[in-house]
Design a protein around this motif. Structure first.
Motif, PDB file in Angstrom:
ATOM      1  N   LEU A 275      18.812   9.750   4.713  1.00 50.96           N
ATOM      2  CA  LEU A 275      18.402   8.778   5.400  1.00 50.96           C
ATOM      3  C   LEU A 275      17.600   7.659   4.312  1.00 50.96           C
ATOM      4  CD1 LEU A 275      17.302   9.306   9.084  1.00 50.96           C
ATOM      5  CD2 LEU A 275      19.471   8.502   8.760  1.00 50.96           C
ATOM      6  N   THR A 276      18.250   7.230   3.327  1.00 52.67           N
ATOM      7  CA  THR A 276      17.540   7.016   1.936  1.00 52.67           C
ATOM      8  C   THR A 276      19.285   6.382   1.774  1.00 52.67           C
ATOM      9  OG1 THR A 276      15.875   8.598   1.424  1.00 52.67           O
ATOM     10  CG2 THR A 276      16.657   7.440  -0.210  1.00 52.67           C
ATOM     11  N   TYR A 277      18.874   5.137   1.370  1.00 56.40           N
ATOM     12  CA  TYR A 277      20.153   4.349   0.822  1.00 56.40           C
ATOM     13  C   TYR A 277      19.573   3.670  -0.720  1.00 56.40           C
ATOM     14  CZ  TYR A 277      22.906   0.307   0.258  1.00 56.40           C
ATOM     15  OH  TYR A 277      24.266  -0.773  -0.719  1.00 56.40           O
ATOM     16  N   GLY A 278      20.197   3.974  -1.308  1.00 59.22           N
ATOM     17  CA  GLY A 278      20.359   4.194  -3.092  1.00 59.22           C
ATOM     18  C   GLY A 278      21.153   2.229  -3.833  1.00 59.22           C
ATOM     19  N   TYR A 279      20.186   1.805  -4.473  1.00 61.39           N
ATOM     20  CA  TYR A 279      21.055   0.294  -4.919  1.00 61.39           C
ATOM     21  C   TYR A 279      21.156   0.877  -5.964  1.00 61.39           C
ATOM     22  CZ  TYR A 279      16.350  -0.863  -4.320  1.00 61.39           C
ATOM     23  OH  TYR A 279      15.166  -1.939  -4.465  1.00 61.39           O
ATOM     24  N   TYR A 280      21.792   0.188  -6.998  1.00 68.30           N
ATOM     25  CA  TYR A 280      22.240  -0.160  -8.751  1.00 68.30           C
ATOM     26  C   TYR A 280      21.153  -1.911  -8.435  1.00 68.30           C
ATOM     27  CZ  TYR A 280      25.597   3.193  -9.051  1.00 68.30           C
ATOM     28  OH  TYR A 280      26.132   3.743  -9.649  1.00 68.30           O
ATOM     29  N   GLY A 281      20.148  -1.471  -9.834  1.00 71.93           N
ATOM     30  CA  GLY A 281      19.350  -3.234 -10.391  1.00 71.93           C
ATOM     31  C   GLY A 281      20.750  -4.165 -10.332  1.00 71.93           C
ATOM     32  N   GLY A 282      20.048  -5.181 -11.241  1.00 73.81           N
ATOM     33  CA  GLY A 282      20.851  -6.078 -11.827  1.00 73.81           C
ATOM     34  C   GLY A 282      20.030  -7.160 -11.525  1.00 73.81           C
ATOM     35  N   TYR A 283      20.576  -8.758 -11.367  1.00 76.06           N
ATOM     36  CA  TYR A 283      19.193  -9.902 -12.164  1.00 76.06           C
ATOM     37  C   TYR A 283      20.081 -10.886 -10.350  1.00 76.06           C
ATOM     38  CZ  TYR A 283      19.722  -8.924 -16.944  1.00 76.06           C
ATOM     39  OH  TYR A 283      19.761  -7.279 -17.755  1.00 76.06           O
ATOM     40  N   LEU A 284      18.658 -11.352 -10.818  1.00 73.69           N
ATOM     41  CA  LEU A 284      18.963 -12.807  -9.677  1.00 73.69           C
ATOM     42  C   LEU A 284      18.507 -13.769  -9.985  1.00 73.69           C
ATOM     43  CD1 LEU A 284      17.068 -10.772  -6.207  1.00 73.69           C
ATOM     44  CD2 LEU A 284      19.989 -12.194  -6.658  1.00 73.69           C
ATOM     45  N   TRP A 285      18.443 -14.560  -9.735  1.00 72.87           N
ATOM     46  CA  TRP A 285      18.240 -15.856 -10.592  1.00 72.87           C
ATOM     47  C   TRP A 285      17.474 -16.613  -9.350  1.00 72.87           C
ATOM     48  CZ3 TRP A 285      19.267 -18.089 -15.553  1.00 72.87           C
ATOM     49  CH2 TRP A 285      20.050 -17.496 -15.713  1.00 72.87           C
ATOM     50  N   GLY A 286      16.373 -17.532  -9.865  1.00 70.70           N
ATOM     51  CA  GLY A 286      15.687 -18.181  -8.716  1.00 70.70           C
ATOM     52  C   GLY A 286      14.974 -19.038  -9.553  1.00 70.70           C
ATOM     53  N   GLY A 287      14.649 -19.939  -9.352  1.00 71.26           N
ATOM     54  CA  GLY A 287      14.691 -21.511 -10.613  1.00 71.26           C
ATOM     55  C   GLY A 287      14.529 -21.584 -12.018  1.00 71.26           C
ATOM     56  N   THR A 288      14.980 -21.494 -12.958  1.00 75.24           N
ATOM     57  CA  THR A 288      14.481 -21.528 -14.194  1.00 75.24           C
ATOM     58  C   THR A 288      14.846 -20.018 -14.977  1.00 75.24           C
ATOM     59  OG1 THR A 288      13.601 -21.883 -15.040  1.00 75.24           O
ATOM     60  CG2 THR A 288      14.073 -23.715 -14.653  1.00 75.24           C
ATOM     61  N   THR A 289      14.535 -18.849 -14.281  1.00 78.19           N
ATOM     62  CA  THR A 289      15.486 -17.694 -14.453  1.00 78.19           C
ATOM     63  C   THR A 289      16.065 -16.682 -14.108  1.00 78.19           C
ATOM     64  OG1 THR A 289      12.943 -17.069 -14.577  1.00 78.19           O
ATOM     65  CG2 THR A 289      12.977 -18.190 -16.580  1.00 78.19           C
ATOM     66  N   ALA A 290      15.778 -15.566 -14.465  1.00 73.84           N
ATOM     67  CA  ALA A 290      16.959 -14.700 -14.199  1.00 73.84           C
ATOM     68  C   ALA A 290      15.779 -13.721 -14.033  1.00 73.84           C
ATOM     69  CB  ALA A 290      18.420 -13.713 -15.038  1.00 73.84           C
ATOM     70  N   THR A 291      15.699 -13.086 -12.833  1.00 71.07           N
ATOM     71  CA  THR A 291      14.799 -12.019 -12.412  1.00 71.07           C
ATOM     72  C   THR A 291      15.606 -10.040 -12.214  1.00 71.07           C
ATOM     73  OG1 THR A 291      12.873 -13.197 -10.723  1.00 71.07           O
ATOM     74  CG2 THR A 291      12.917 -10.498 -10.269  1.00 71.07           C
ATOM     75  N   VAL A 292      15.017  -9.436 -12.885  1.00 71.89           N
ATOM     76  CA  VAL A 292      15.679  -7.997 -13.119  1.00 71.89           C
ATOM     77  C   VAL A 292      14.760  -7.636 -11.923  1.00 71.89           C
ATOM     78  CG1 VAL A 292      15.422  -6.530 -14.939  1.00 71.89           C
ATOM     79  CG2 VAL A 292      15.605  -8.286 -15.810  1.00 71.89           C
ATOM     80  N   VAL A 293      16.111  -6.984 -11.451  1.00 66.70           N
ATOM     81  CA  VAL A 293      15.256  -5.652 -10.569  1.00 66.70           C
ATOM     82  C   VAL A 293      15.918  -4.531 -11.072  1.00 66.70           C
ATOM     83  CG1 VAL A 293      15.594  -5.132  -7.603  1.00 66.70           C
ATOM     84  CG2 VAL A 293      15.421  -7.350  -9.067  1.00 66.70           C
ATOM     85  N   ALA A 294      15.164  -3.394 -10.788  1.00 67.08           N
ATOM     86  CA  ALA A 294      15.007  -2.177 -11.362  1.00 67.08           C
ATOM     87  C   ALA A 294      15.936  -1.229  -9.752  1.00 67.08           C
ATOM     88  CB  ALA A 294      14.408  -1.270 -11.578  1.00 67.08           C
ATOM     89  N   SER A 295      17.037  -0.812 -10.309  1.00 66.59           N
ATOM     90  CA  SER A 295      17.633   0.618  -8.839  1.00 66.59           C
ATOM     91  C   SER A 295      16.561   1.631  -8.516  1.00 66.59           C
ATOM     92  CB  SER A 295      18.688   1.735  -9.871  1.00 66.59           C
ATOM     93  OG  SER A 295      19.369   0.762 -10.498  1.00 66.59           O
ATOM     94  N   ALA A 296      16.911   1.386  -7.444  1.00 65.99           N
ATOM     95  CA  ALA A 296      15.554   1.873  -6.022  1.00 65.99           C
ATOM     96  C   ALA A 296      16.704   2.454  -5.397  1.00 65.99           C
ATOM     97  CB  ALA A 296      14.848   0.789  -6.318  1.00 65.99           C
ATOM     98  N   THR A 297      15.549   2.529  -4.180  1.00 62.83           N
ATOM     99  CA  THR A 297      15.768   3.051  -2.910  1.00 62.83           C
ATOM    100  C   THR A 297      15.284   2.025  -1.448  1.00 62.83           C
ATOM    101  OG1 THR A 297      14.804   4.931  -2.635  1.00 62.83           O
ATOM    102  CG2 THR A 297      17.142   5.869  -3.438  1.00 62.83           C
ATOM    103  N   VAL A 298      15.843   2.462  -0.437  1.00 64.56           N
ATOM    104  CA  VAL A 298      14.981   2.371   0.649  1.00 64.56           C
ATOM    105  C   VAL A 298      15.515   2.770   1.944  1.00 64.56           C
ATOM    106  CG1 VAL A 298      17.893   0.672   1.637  1.00 64.56           C
ATOM    107  CG2 VAL A 298      14.926   0.428   2.586  1.00 64.56           C
ATOM    108  N   ALA A 299      14.187   3.382   2.567  1.00 69.18           N
ATOM    109  CA  ALA A 299      14.733   3.744   3.807  1.00 69.18           C
ATOM    110  C   ALA A 299      15.756   3.131   4.830  1.00 69.18           C
ATOM    111  CB  ALA A 299      13.482   4.625   4.442  1.00 69.18           C
ATOM    112  N   LEU A 300      16.067   4.291   5.989  1.00 73.20           N
ATOM    113  CA  LEU A 300      16.813   3.425   6.715  1.00 73.20           C
ATOM    114  C   LEU A 300      16.131   4.050   8.145  1.00 73.20           C
ATOM    115  CD1 LEU A 300      20.305   4.016   5.379  1.00 73.20           C
ATOM    116  CD2 LEU A 300      19.289   2.190   5.595  1.00 73.20           C
ATOM    117  N   THR A 301      16.532   3.447   9.325  1.00 78.67           N
ATOM    118  CA  THR A 301      16.343   4.210  10.462  1.00 78.67           C
ATOM    119  C   THR A 301      17.538   4.904  10.975  1.00 78.67           C
ATOM    120  OG1 THR A 301      15.142   2.613  10.859  1.00 78.67           O
ATOM    121  CG2 THR A 301      15.668   3.187  12.573  1.00 78.67           C
ATOM    122  N   ALA A 302      17.463   6.076  11.721  1.00 75.35           N
ATOM    123  CA  ALA A 302      18.546   6.764  12.794  1.00 75.35           C
ATOM    124  C   ALA A 302      18.938   6.467  13.709  1.00 75.35           C
ATOM    125  CB  ALA A 302      17.769   8.797  12.590  1.00 75.35           C
ATOM    126  N   SER A 303      19.881   6.403  13.130  1.00 76.55           N
ATOM    127  CA  SER A 303      21.558   6.792  14.573  1.00 76.55           C
ATOM    128  C   SER A 303      21.236   5.376  15.256  1.00 76.55           C
ATOM    129  CB  SER A 303      20.498   7.287  15.817  1.00 76.55           C
ATOM    130  OG  SER A 303      20.706   8.795  15.724  1.00 76.55           O
TER     131      SER A 303
END
Length: 295
Positions: free
Chosen positions: A50-78
Motif C-alpha cells: 500500500l505504498t505508492y512510489g513516484y519519481y521526483g521532478g521540477y515544479l514551477w512556482g513564482g520565478t524559479t523551479a522547485t526541485v522535488v526528490a523521488s519519494a513514496t506516499v502511503a495509501l488507504t486500503a480497499s
C-alpha cells in the motif's frame, strides 16, 4: 538490429548481445526530454503493498523551479486513492478526490493489502508526457525572458501593459509595432465599442465615470444629473438623455458641466424625445457640447 525511419531509434532484437548498450544509447538520445516526461510518474521500484512510489521532478512556482526528490506516499486500503502534489512540492493521497489548486498525479485503486491499478493523471507538459511541470505563465501580464539561449525564466511585468520582452539570446515574442502597451499607439483596424451603462432614474443620478464612456438615462420625472464620480483627466463621457412616453421631464446638471458661452442647451421635452451631449474632463470641469431633440 532494425531501425524505424520515423523515430530513428535502434530497436532491441531477440538474441542480441549486450542489449543494455543499445537501450542506453536510445535513452541518451532522449536525455533532454525524459526528465520532463518522467517527472512525478509512478516509480515501480519503490511501489509495493500500500505504498505508492513516484519519481521526483521540477515544479514551477513564482520565478524559479522547485526541485522535488523521488519519494513514496502511503495509501488507504480497499478504495480509490487520489495522489496529488501542491505547487510547493508536497505529495499526498486522499480518498475523496483531487483538491482544487493541487496538481493531479494519479488515481490508485487498492485492495486489502496491494495496489490493483494505477491511472496516470499528470497534466500534459513540454515533451508530450505528464511531466508534472506546471505552466509558468500563471498571471495576467507574465512574460518569458532570460539571459541565455534556451534557458527562459518566468517574470511578471506588473501593470505596464507590455506582454513580451525581447532579450538577446532568447527567442523573442513581440507583436508588430512593439506589442500592446499603455505607452504605445494602437492602430486598430476595426471599430472599438464600449458597452453603455444604463442609469437608473432617481431624483438625483450620479454616474460612475470609471464604469463606461457611454451612459443612457430615461427620465420618468424631474432629475438632477450630478457630477460623475471617479473622474480622471482626459476622460470623455457621452450621455443619451431621453424623455419617457409622457415627456415634460426637467433635467438639471451638476456644477462641473460647462457649456460654450455658459449657456446650457434647451432640452427637448416632448414625449420620447432624445437628447445627447458629450463631455470632456480637463481635470477641473466637464467641457460639454451636443445636440437636442433627435428625431
Amino acid at each position: 538490429m532494425s531501425t524505424t525511419p520515423n523515430l530513428g531509434l535502434t530497436y532491441l532484437t531477440s538474441g542480441q548481445l549486450q542489449p543494455e548498450v543499445t537501450l542506453n544509447a536510445d535513452l541518451n538520445a532522449l536525455d533532454a526530454l525524459l526528465p520532463l516526461a518522467a517527472s512525478f510518474a509512478n516509480n515501480p521500484a519503490t511501489t509495493t503493498g500500500l505504498t505508492y512510489g513516484y519519481y521526483g521532478g521540477y515544479l514551477w512556482g513564482g520565478t524559479t523551479a522547485t526541485v522535488v526528490a523521488s519519494a513514496t506516499v502511503a495509501l488507504t486500503a480497499s478504495t480509490t486513492n487520489y495522489v496529488q502534489i501542491t505547487t510547493a512540492g508536497a505529495v499526498s493521497a486522499n480518498t475523496t478526490g483531487f483538491t482544487s489548486g493541487q496538481i493531479p498525479l494519479a488515481t490508485v485503486v487498492t485492495g486489502a493489502s496491494t495496489i490493483t491499478s494505477i491511472a496516470d493523471k499528470r497534466p500534459m507538459t513540454v515533451g508530450g508526457g505528464g511531466g508534472g511541470m506546471t505552466n509558468p505563465m500563471t498571471t495576467l501580464g507574465d512574460q518569458i525572458v532570460g539571459g541565455t539561449a534556451g534557458t527562459p525564466t518566468r517574470t511578471a511585468i506588473g501593470t505596464t501593459g507590455q506582454v513580451w520582452t525581447v532579450v538577446s539570446g532568447v527567442p523573442a515574442w513581440a507583436a508588430p509595432g512593439g506589442g500592446v502597451a499603455l505607452s504605445n499607439t494602437a492602430p486598430w483596424t476595426a471599430n472599438q465599442n464600449v458597452t453603455p451603462v444604463t442609469l437608473t432614474y432617481a431624483s438625483t443620478v450620479t454616474p460612475a465615470a470609471g464604469s463606461s464612456n457611454n451612459f443612457e438615462l430615461v427620465l420618468t420625472g424631474a432629475c438632477t444629473l450630478a457630477n460623475p464620480t471617479g473622474l480622471v483627466n482626459g476622460m470623455v463621457l457621452n450621455f443619451c438623455i431621453d424623455q419617457d412616453a409622457t415627456g415634460g421631464r426637467v433635467l438639471t446638471l451638476g456644477s462641473l458641466y460647462k457649456w460654450p458661452g455658459g449657456t446650457v442647451p434647451t432640452w427637448v421635452t416632448t414625449a420620447s424625445a432624445k437628447n445627447f451631449f458629450s463631455a470632456y474632463y480637463d481635470g477641473a470641469v466637464l467641457r460639454c457640447n451636443g445636440g437636442a431633440g433627435y428625431a
